[in-house]
Every structure is written in structure tokens, then in C-alpha cells.
Write a protein that holds these residues in place. Structure first.
Motif, mmCIF file in Angstrom:
data_model
loop_
_atom_site.group_PDB
_atom_site.id
_atom_site.type_symbol
_atom_site.label_atom_id
_atom_site.label_comp_id
_atom_site.label_asym_id
_atom_site.label_seq_id
_atom_site.Cartn_x
_atom_site.Cartn_y
_atom_site.Cartn_z
ATOM 1 N N PRO A 186 0.812 -1.231 0.000
ATOM 2 C CA PRO A 186 0.000 0.000 0.000
ATOM 3 C C PRO A 186 0.836 1.266 0.000
ATOM 4 O O PRO A 186 0.486 2.234 -0.676
ATOM 5 C CB PRO A 186 -0.822 -0.147 1.281
ATOM 6 C CG PRO A 186 -0.943 -1.614 1.495
ATOM 7 C CD PRO A 186 0.365 -2.183 1.037
ATOM 8 N N GLU A 187 1.957 1.298 0.746
ATOM 9 C CA GLU A 187 2.756 2.517 0.795
ATOM 10 C C GLU A 187 3.444 2.794 -0.536
ATOM 11 O O GLU A 187 3.718 3.953 -0.866
ATOM 12 C CB GLU A 187 3.783 2.457 1.928
ATOM 13 C CG GLU A 187 4.854 1.386 1.788
ATOM 14 C CD GLU A 187 4.437 0.076 2.469
ATOM 15 O OE1 GLU A 187 3.228 -0.142 2.659
ATOM 16 O OE2 GLU A 187 5.338 -0.715 2.811
ATOM 17 N N GLU A 190 0.454 4.412 -2.549
ATOM 18 C CA GLU A 190 -0.055 5.697 -2.076
ATOM 19 C C GLU A 190 1.021 6.768 -1.982
ATOM 20 O O GLU A 190 0.778 7.923 -2.301
ATOM 21 C CB GLU A 190 -0.712 5.507 -0.707
ATOM 22 C CG GLU A 190 -1.582 6.687 -0.283
ATOM 23 C CD GLU A 190 -2.488 6.323 0.881
ATOM 24 O OE1 GLU A 190 -2.212 5.320 1.563
ATOM 25 O OE2 GLU A 190 -3.476 7.048 1.092
ATOM 26 N N HIS A 191 2.245 6.381 -1.558
ATOM 27 C CA HIS A 191 3.272 7.386 -1.326
ATOM 28 C C HIS A 191 4.539 7.170 -2.162
ATOM 29 O O HIS A 191 5.426 8.011 -2.138
ATOM 30 C CB HIS A 191 3.663 7.410 0.156
ATOM 31 C CG HIS A 191 2.503 7.599 1.080
ATOM 32 N ND1 HIS A 191 1.726 8.735 1.078
ATOM 33 C CD2 HIS A 191 1.963 6.785 2.020
ATOM 34 C CE1 HIS A 191 0.768 8.621 1.992
ATOM 35 N NE2 HIS A 191 0.896 7.438 2.565
ATOM 36 N N TYR A 227 -7.078 -0.247 -5.649
ATOM 37 C CA TYR A 227 -8.051 0.300 -4.696
ATOM 38 C C TYR A 227 -8.301 -0.700 -3.569
ATOM 39 O O TYR A 227 -8.325 -0.328 -2.390
ATOM 40 C CB TYR A 227 -9.348 0.632 -5.421
ATOM 41 C CG TYR A 227 -10.417 1.176 -4.494
ATOM 42 C CD1 TYR A 227 -10.393 2.500 -4.090
ATOM 43 C CD2 TYR A 227 -11.443 0.360 -4.017
ATOM 44 C CE1 TYR A 227 -11.366 3.009 -3.237
ATOM 45 C CE2 TYR A 227 -12.415 0.860 -3.159
ATOM 46 C CZ TYR A 227 -12.371 2.181 -2.779
ATOM 47 O OH TYR A 227 -13.327 2.672 -1.934
ATOM 48 N N LEU A 230 -5.545 -0.786 -1.002
ATOM 49 C CA LEU A 230 -5.527 0.315 -0.046
ATOM 50 C C LEU A 230 -6.644 0.224 0.972
ATOM 51 O O LEU A 230 -6.545 0.763 2.069
ATOM 52 C CB LEU A 230 -5.625 1.652 -0.793
ATOM 53 C CG LEU A 230 -4.445 2.001 -1.707
ATOM 54 C CD1 LEU A 230 -4.739 3.270 -2.477
ATOM 55 C CD2 LEU A 230 -3.172 2.169 -0.908
ATOM 56 N N GLN A 231 -7.759 -0.456 0.613
ATOM 57 C CA GLN A 231 -8.947 -0.447 1.460
ATOM 58 C C GLN A 231 -9.141 -1.713 2.281
ATOM 59 O O GLN A 231 -9.856 -1.683 3.284
ATOM 60 C CB GLN A 231 -10.203 -0.225 0.584
ATOM 61 C CG GLN A 231 -10.195 1.075 -0.191
ATOM 62 C CD GLN A 231 -10.141 2.297 0.698
ATOM 63 O OE1 GLN A 231 -10.795 2.325 1.741
ATOM 64 N NE2 GLN A 231 -9.363 3.296 0.319
ATOM 65 N N ARG A 258 -1.319 -4.011 6.106
ATOM 66 C CA ARG A 258 -1.357 -2.763 5.351
ATOM 67 C C ARG A 258 -0.433 -1.704 5.967
ATOM 68 O O ARG A 258 0.181 -0.930 5.251
ATOM 69 C CB ARG A 258 -2.791 -2.233 5.285
ATOM 70 C CG ARG A 258 -3.623 -2.859 4.170
ATOM 71 C CD ARG A 258 -4.934 -2.141 3.997
ATOM 72 N NE ARG A 258 -5.810 -2.301 5.160
ATOM 73 C CZ ARG A 258 -6.908 -1.590 5.360
ATOM 74 N NH1 ARG A 258 -7.260 -0.654 4.505
ATOM 75 N NH2 ARG A 258 -7.648 -1.807 6.428
ATOM 76 N N ARG A 462 -5.943 14.371 -4.052
ATOM 77 C CA ARG A 462 -6.395 13.033 -3.666
ATOM 78 C C ARG A 462 -7.443 12.506 -4.636
ATOM 79 O O ARG A 462 -7.442 11.324 -4.998
ATOM 80 C CB ARG A 462 -6.951 13.066 -2.239
ATOM 81 C CG ARG A 462 -5.882 12.991 -1.158
ATOM 82 C CD ARG A 462 -6.481 12.736 0.205
ATOM 83 N NE ARG A 462 -7.239 13.879 0.689
ATOM 84 C CZ ARG A 462 -6.720 14.856 1.413
ATOM 85 N NH1 ARG A 462 -5.447 14.832 1.731
ATOM 86 N NH2 ARG A 462 -7.485 15.848 1.832
ATOM 87 N N LYS A 465 -5.740 11.321 -7.889
ATOM 88 C CA LYS A 465 -5.029 10.053 -7.715
ATOM 89 C C LYS A 465 -6.001 8.893 -7.593
ATOM 90 O O LYS A 465 -5.732 7.789 -8.078
ATOM 91 C CB LYS A 465 -4.129 10.128 -6.483
ATOM 92 C CG LYS A 465 -2.899 11.008 -6.677
ATOM 93 C CD LYS A 465 -1.986 10.960 -5.456
ATOM 94 C CE LYS A 465 -0.712 11.765 -5.699
ATOM 95 N NZ LYS A 465 0.208 11.730 -4.544
ATOM 96 N N GLY A 466 -7.146 9.135 -6.955
ATOM 97 C CA GLY A 466 -8.135 8.077 -6.834
ATOM 98 C C GLY A 466 -8.696 7.647 -8.172
ATOM 99 O O GLY A 466 -9.139 6.508 -8.333
#
Length: 639
Positions: A186-187, A190-191, A227, A230-231, A258, A462, A465-466
Motif C-alpha cells: 500500500p505505501e 499511495e506514497h 483500490y 488500499l482499502q 497494510r 487526492r 489520484k483516486g
């Protein structure tokens, strides 16, 4: 016809040293060949970059980085790199040749593995990664395709092409989303951050896949998989494998947490935990058969994914990082003999020996017949249909006697309607009447740019990116209607269809355009009210300064009067301590030059008035001893 024979590199000698004998695999960045190092007379694997990428310095640098990184890891669970070089337009790596298969082959053939076999693969994977982590390197692309299993059962980790320094960072935009989607932490998504724990997340996903036969997250598109990643946490594998030990569920949950802080620090720490879990499992728990497991009992050349090794003599007691895992065959304990049984066996051996010889000969004939059957045309190599149109690919595969199954997916690099991958891959063995699944490109995934007008900048980023879009350049300008810090417009405009991964430029409001009023000389309360009425915020500097302005009034303001600012911006005010008063020195009877030097040294300006041609001061104003502001002018009369 075997399509590998059409490859122009087959039979070619690279760099006057490496004779290319056969193509092993084709990837998105390079093709791997089996080759002979004629200088050292040894077989090696030759990884040759695709010609279209050889002019790209970024890809060439990545190739060289792979060579250097893997060469640093002199570990028997890491595929060694022997050499790196170029020959004309060919950029290549010479690597250790592992005669066997990949973990992906094993999973494709067997579906799922028993826990014992899964741990036998996981432990050497972690041993290899542990050596990398202790050397300050992160693999960043762990997946079954990069886990090789030799015919002797030895497990090796390959493809350190994405390797990076520990605590390195990599962007996950379209230009550098390098890891395989299904195994990204996940990181990373996302980052864009990668460290030793991102490798552990991938290992947790691989362990789940080995135990269950499927990946923990699924979706119609990569964006849907990302997705879910991340969730949702990785589910417990026991949900798909009844009877699986809770300790294995906990192991998967810890490795694939996560939150990276919940994972072990590095692969060495996880390897220690894996061994502790294994030591606490019973044989029954280690030998649970997953529902997705497919029994592969046939022997012969077609059993490409066997991981049952020949025994290897090794009396060493390897360290946790150096241990090489194997898939051991269970020892066969002979039945206990008695005197009577030995006597009866001795009587039987004599008359039955001819029969055993005959049976052995029959078995040898049957085995030879089986091998002849397997190699007499029942298998062919999968033709390459990469980059062909769907129609041409269907025709080529059907001409080879193969069934065709078509799946579709989006791609940023392969044109719509053309084949982007096949399963089995080009050059792999397949039965003549087998089925090949081809994935046809739908072209880039397209989304509509959302209407972000009035949305705060962080929220707008955000949202982009989503949707799979990248926040691009930010331009700021004054706007009378949109609040400061909110989006005014986008480029492309809202509603425009854009490819996923493409950048969207954001114009952000600086607020209403305001000319900063002059509040110098005003008291603090009046100055604050004047600026706030203009729409500006006020800050009072903690330090005060001497100035010509009256004590307690505004001496300095920043920005200066007349500057243009947006609504809500801050003006800093500095309050006056009043003039800096200094006693005027007595310079009467001094020469003009001496008097000037004395007064300027005290911080005053000097003005001289002469009467006739004299040079002696006979009067000054202000008078000696009076208080005057520092920097003020003193007048001298000289005669």
C-alpha cells in the motif's frame, strides 16, 4: 514450426564470447536466452534488452544497476550475475543459468501447495532477501515469476533490476510504476515509498497465493486491484483452505499488513518468525491439501514443474540467511527384520531373480516408450503472438493446432486490439491440442477529468489520484470568486477524457487581488483595523525598532505599501520605539575635519558652514550635551 528459430539472435555470438542457443522467456524489458560462454565453456542465461529500449539511457542504467546490485549479493539463493556488456545495439547481462522452472510455473500446474512445500519455497526466498536487506538493498519486485526452482530443488531469487537502496523512494506514476500491481505494498501505491518491509508485503502475498492457489485481491482492472489493496486487508488463507493452521493465517497477516509498522523489520526477522511457526506445526498441519491443489503424479518430461529434488550432500549447518530450502522426499524406513523373515527372504531371492530381471527389462521398455511418446510431437513450443492483432493471433495459434481464449485489459504501451501477453508465454511447452490465453489490449484506460472548481488543493490531488490521474504543475493566480488555496480550473478541462496516469495541471486561487494600504505612523489598533478591512491578516513582530515614527506607532510594514497580495495573506507590522536619542558631543574649538569625524562616529550627519577661510569650529547646533535623534544632522560654523 518452433517460433524461437525465427529469432535472429539464435546461433549468434555476442561480444565474441556468448553463443545464443535458445530463447527461454520474453518480458516487457528484455528477452532471456540460454547461451554458452565459449571462453569458460559453461552454460549461462543471457538477458538481452529489447532493441527499442537500448537507446533509452534510463533503461540501460537500470540494466547496469541490476548487474552491479546482484553482483554484490554473493549468495546461493540469489541468481548470480557474471558479466555485463554491449555488442552493437545489444545490451546484455550474463547470468547464472538455473535449469528448472519458476514458482509461477509451479502454481500454474499445481494450483496450490501444501503448507510444507509453501514454507520450503518461502524460507530460501527470505534468505535471499535477508542477504539483500543486510547489504542495504531492496528488491521491490518480488513475485512468483522471479522465484526460480532448479531441478535439484534449490530456490533462487532473480531479477534484481528494480533493486534500490533501503529507505529509497520511487514514484508510482506512469513513468516509474515498475513493480507488478498484484504484489505492490500500500505505501508503494499511495506514497511511492519502498523499504525492506515492502518486500515482506510481497512475500506475504506470494505465501497467500501458494497456500490458496489465488491472489488475495482481484479486479477487472489494475486500478480496481490497487483500490482494494488500499482499502482491505489480505484475508486469512484458511477461509479458502479448511483446516489450515491459525499460525499460518497469522504469518500471512503479519507479513502482508497494510500498515508497514506492523510488519517485521526485514527479511531476516521474518525468516526467524517463519521457522518458529514451522517448528510449532504438526505433520498433519504441514500436509493439509488445499482444495485448489491439482494432483500431478505423472512422470516424464512433460512434468515441467517438479520441485522434488535429487538429494544434495551438505553436512554444513547453514546460518539463517544462508540456508537453502529444498523440497525433501520423505525417507522410507525399512520394515524391522526378524530371523524368520530374513530366512524366508533368502529362500525367495534365488528363484525370483530371473523374474525380476524380466520385469526390469519390461519397465525399461515402457519407460523408453513413454519418453519417446512425450518427445515425439505431443508437445510444441507456444508460438509468439505478442504485438499481433487479435485476428492474426487467433489464426497463428489455430494453425498450430491450439485453442484460443481471449481476455482483454488496458495498456499504456500496447496499441488497442493487439496482443499484450499470452499464457503460456512464447516458447513454453504446451500440448498440441492445448489452449493459449491471449490478453488483447483495450488501449489506455480513459477517465474523465473531474470538476474540481472550488476544491481545496490537497483534496483535489487526492481525488485525481483516486481516478488514476496524476496531479501536475500548480499555477497560482488571483481570483475574485474562488477562495485562496482552492482550485480555479484544470488543464485538461473538467469533463475531458484523459488516459490514466496522465498529468492534470491545476490553477489555484491566490484569493482576491488587494493593494496593501500604507499604515506607517498609525497606532497598532488603527493599523490592524485598516488591514483587516482590506481583507488581509495581521501579524505584529515581537521586536520593536527605533524610528522617526512616534513611539507605539507602526514603523515598518511587510510587504511594503502598494504591493499586491491575495485575500487572507498576512502583513507583518513592526512597532516603533521612537527616535534613538544620543547626547551631542562638544566639538567647538576643534578643526572641521576632527569635528566631522567625532560627530559621525557618534551616529550623526554633519553640515559645515564656513565664514571666510578659517578651519576652527566656533559654534554648533544643537548645542553640546543636548539629546538628538541618532542619524539627525548637526550644523557646524567654522572660521
Amino acid at each position: 514450426m518452433d517460433t524461437t528459430l525465427q529469432d535472429p539472435l539464435i546461433g549468434h555470438v555476442l561480444d565474441g564470447r556468448y553463443r545464443v542457443d535458445a530463447r527461454i522467456a520474453v518480458g516487457g524489458m528484455a528477452t532471456v536466452y540460454r547461451a554458452l560462454d565459449m571462453r569458460l565453456d559453461r552454460v549461462c542465461a543471457l538477458k538481452v534488452m529489447h532493441a527499442a529500449l537500448a537507446d533509452d539511457q534510463v533503461f540501460v542504467a537500470r540494466f547496469i544497476r541490476e548487474a552491479r546490485s546482484a553482483a554484490r549479493l554473493a549468495h546461493h539463493n540469489v541468481v548470480g550475475v557474471f558479466d555485463q556488456g554491449t555488442d552493437g545495439g545489444h545490451v546484455y547481462l550474463a547470468m547464472e543459468y538455473v535449469d528448472g522452472c519458476t514458482l509461477r510455473d509451479v502454481l500454474r500446474e499445481r494450483g496450490a501447495l501444501q503448507p510444507r512445500a509453501a514454507l520450503d519455497v518461502l524460507e530460501p526466498m527470505l534468505a535471499a532477501l535477508g542477504a539483500a536487506h543486510r547489504a542495504g538493498l531492496v528488491h521491490r519486485d518480488m513475485k512468483p515469476e522471479n522465484v526460480l526452482i532448479g531441478d535439484d530443488g534449490r530456490v533462487k531469487v532473480a531479477d534484481f533490476g528494480l533493486v534500490g537502496a533501503v529507505d529509497g523512494q520511487t514514484s508510482t506514476n506512469t513513468e516509474s510504476l515498475l513493480g507488478t500491481v498484484s504484489y505492490l505494498a500500500p505505501e508503494q501505491i499511495e506514497h511511492g515509498v519502498s523499504d525492506t518491509r515492502t518486500d515482506l508485503y510481497a512475500c506475504g502475498v506470494v505465501l497467500y497465493e501458494m497456500l490458496t492457489g489465488s491472489k488475495p485481491h482481484s479486479g477487472g482492472t489494475p486500478a480496481q486491484v490497487l483500490y482494494q489493496r488500499l482499502q482491505a486487508d489480505v484475508a486469512a488463507p484458511s477461509g479458502r483452505v479448511p483446516g489450515l493452521a491459525p499460525a499460518l493465517d497469522a504469518l500471512v497477516a503479519r507479513a502482508a499488513a497494510r500498515d508497514p509498522e506492523r510488519r517485521p523489520a526485514d527479511a531476516v526477522a521474518l525468516l526467524s518468525e517463519v521457522r518458529s511457526v514451522r517448528a510449532g506445526l504438526t505433520d498433519a498441519q504441514l500436509d493439509v491439501v488445499p482444495p485448489e491443489a491439482r494432483n500431478r503424479t505423472q512422470a516424464g518430461a512433460e512434468n515441467l514443474t517438479t520441485v522434488l529434488p535429487r538429494p544434495v550432500d551438505d553436512d554444513r549447518d547453514p546460518s539463517p540467511v544462508e540456508r537453502t530450502a529444498r523440497f525433501p522426499s520423505p525417507p522410507l524406513d525399512p520394515p524391522e527384520e526378524t530371523d524368520g523373515s530374513r530366512h524366508r527372504a533368502a529362500r525367495r531371492r534365488g528363484p525370483r531373480r530371473p523374474l525380476l530381471v524380466v520385469l526390469g527389462a519390461v519397465l525399461a521398455v515402457l519407460l523408453g516408450t513413454g519418453v519417446w511418446y512425450i518427445n515425439s510431437g505431443q508437445f510444441i513450443r507456444t508460438p509468439s503472438v505478442l504485438s499481433l492483432t487479435e485476428g492474426d493471433a487467433r489464426a497463428k495459434l489455430r494453425d498450430a493446432g491450439l485453442e484460443v481464449r481471449v481476455e482483454r485489459d488496458h495498456s499504456l504501451t500496447v496499441d488497442r486490439g493487439r496482443v499484450m501477453e499470452s499464457d503460456p508465454s512464447p516458447g513454453e511447452r504446451i500440448r498440441r491440442n492445448g489452449a493459449v490465453t491471449v490478453v488483447v489490449s483495450r488501449g489506455p484506460e480513459v477517465v474523465k477529468v473531474p470538476d474540481l472548481s472550488g476544491t481545496p488543493l490537497d483534496d483535489a490531488r487526492r481525488e485525481l489520484k483516486g481516478l488514476g490521474l496524476e496531479p501536475g504543475l500548480v499555477i497560482r493566480r488571483f481570483d475574485e470568486e474562488v477562495a485562496q488555496g482552492a482550485v480555479v480550473s484544470t488543464e485538461p478541462a473538467a469533463g475531458t477524457e484523459s488516459r490514466t496516469g496522465s498529468a492534470v495541471r491545476l490553477t489555484v486561487s491566490k484569493g482576491r487581488e488587494i493593494e496593501v494600504p500604507d499604515v506607517s505612523g498609525q497606532d497598532v489598533a488603527s493599523a490592524r483595523e485598516t488591514l483587516r478591512e482590506a481583507g488581509l491578516d495581521v501579524r505584529i513582530a515581537p521586536e520593536r525598532v527605533f524610528s522617526e515614527e512616534e513611539k507605539g506607532t507602526i514603523a515598518v510594514q511587510s510587504p511594503e505599501p502598494g504591493a499586491v497580495r491575495g485575500g487572507g495573506e498576512t502583513v507583518t507590522l513592526t512597532v516603533s520605539k521612537g527616535p534613538d536619542l544620543v547626547a551631542v558631543p562638544d566639538v567647538e574649538s576643534m578643526s572641521a575635519d576632527e569635528a566631522r569625524s567625532t560627530l559621525e562616529g557618534a551616529g550623526f550627519e554633519v553640515r559645515i558652514r564656513r565664514i571666510f577661510l578659517g578651519d576652527t569650529v566656533f559654534n554648533q547646533n544643537p548645542d553640546p550635551g543636548e539629546q538628538a535623534p541618532r542619524g539627525s544632522e548637526i550644523t557646524l560654523w567654522v572660521r
